[in-house]
Design a protein around this motif. Structure first.
Motif, PDB file in Angstrom:
ATOM      1  N   MET A   1       0.728   7.874   7.683  1.00 59.05           N
ATOM      2  CA  MET A   1      -0.350   7.172   7.061  1.00 59.05           C
ATOM      3  C   MET A   1      -0.646   5.858   7.768  1.00 59.05           C
ATOM      4  SD  MET A   1       0.005   7.625   3.002  1.00 59.05           S
ATOM      5  CE  MET A   1       1.284   8.742   2.502  1.00 59.05           C
ATOM      6  N   GLY A   2       0.342   5.295   8.428  1.00 65.08           N
ATOM      7  CA  GLY A   2       0.116   4.039   9.125  1.00 65.08           C
ATOM      8  C   GLY A   2       0.220   2.840   8.199  1.00 65.08           C
ATOM      9  N   ASP A   3       0.049   1.655   8.768  1.00 65.13           N
ATOM     10  CA  ASP A   3       0.131   0.432   7.985  1.00 65.13           C
ATOM     11  C   ASP A   3      -1.049   0.325   7.022  1.00 65.13           C
ATOM     12  OD1 ASP A   3       2.389  -0.210   9.354  1.00 65.13           O
ATOM     13  OD2 ASP A   3       1.430  -1.654  10.684  1.00 65.13           O
ATOM     14  N   ARG A   4      -0.749  -0.026   5.786  1.00 72.84           N
ATOM     15  CA  ARG A   4      -1.786  -0.236   4.772  1.00 72.84           C
ATOM     16  C   ARG A   4      -1.433  -1.521   4.015  1.00 72.84           C
ATOM     17  NH1 ARG A   4      -2.076   5.331   1.613  1.00 72.84           N
ATOM     18  NH2 ARG A   4      -0.009   4.634   1.069  1.00 72.84           N
ATOM     19  N   PRO A   5      -1.777  -2.664   4.587  1.00 75.45           N
ATOM     20  CA  PRO A   5      -1.375  -3.930   3.970  1.00 75.45           C
ATOM     21  C   PRO A   5      -1.909  -4.137   2.558  1.00 75.45           C
ATOM     22  CG  PRO A   5      -2.899  -4.300   5.778  1.00 75.45           C
ATOM     23  CD  PRO A   5      -2.557  -2.853   5.785  1.00 75.45           C
ATOM     24  N   ASN A   6      -3.019  -3.504   2.211  1.00 78.22           N
ATOM     25  CA  ASN A   6      -3.565  -3.657   0.861  1.00 78.22           C
ATOM     26  C   ASN A   6      -2.710  -2.938  -0.185  1.00 78.22           C
ATOM     27  OD1 ASN A   6      -4.393  -1.185   1.989  1.00 78.22           O
ATOM     28  ND2 ASN A   6      -6.039  -0.990   0.515  1.00 78.22           N
ATOM     29  N   GLY A  21       3.284   1.256   2.417  1.00 74.06           N
ATOM     30  CA  GLY A  21       3.218   0.733   1.060  1.00 74.06           C
ATOM     31  C   GLY A  21       3.192   1.814  -0.002  1.00 74.06           C
ATOM     32  N   TRP A  22       2.671   1.441  -1.154  1.00 73.04           N
ATOM     33  CA  TRP A  22       2.575   2.360  -2.285  1.00 73.04           C
ATOM     34  C   TRP A  22       1.445   3.357  -2.058  1.00 73.04           C
ATOM     35  CZ3 TRP A  22       6.436   1.765  -5.697  1.00 73.04           C
ATOM     36  CH2 TRP A  22       7.080   0.545  -5.742  1.00 73.04           C
TER      37      TRP A  22
END
Length: 73
Positions: A1-6, A21-22
């Motif tokens: 999925m890669g980075d998802r800072p949100n 993340g979640w």
């Protein structure tokens, strides 16, 4: 999925260690928790719960026309 800072946040003292993340937003996670679909176990881990809904799906009938009778009888 890669980075998802949100989707990287701390919720009730639990932070998801993965960079992605979640899977849901913080608001959606709060809603799921209030509905009892997400619980925090005694060991501190979170668990998603799904409940059986008897109104979903198709009831099985008593006419099974797709099964061939056994041969030799």
């Amino acid at each position: 999925m890669g980075d998802r800072p949100n989707l990287c946040y701390t919720w009730r003292g639990v932070t998801n260690p993965h960079p992605s993340g979640w899977r849901v937003s913080k608001e959606k996670l709060k809603e799921e928790y209030q509905l009892g679909k997400v619980v925090i176990r005694k060991d501190g881990k979170m668990e998603r719960r799904r409940f059986y809904d008897p109104n979903v799906g198709v009831k099985i009938g008593n006419l099974w026309s797709d099964i061939e009778p056994p041969e030799g009888e």
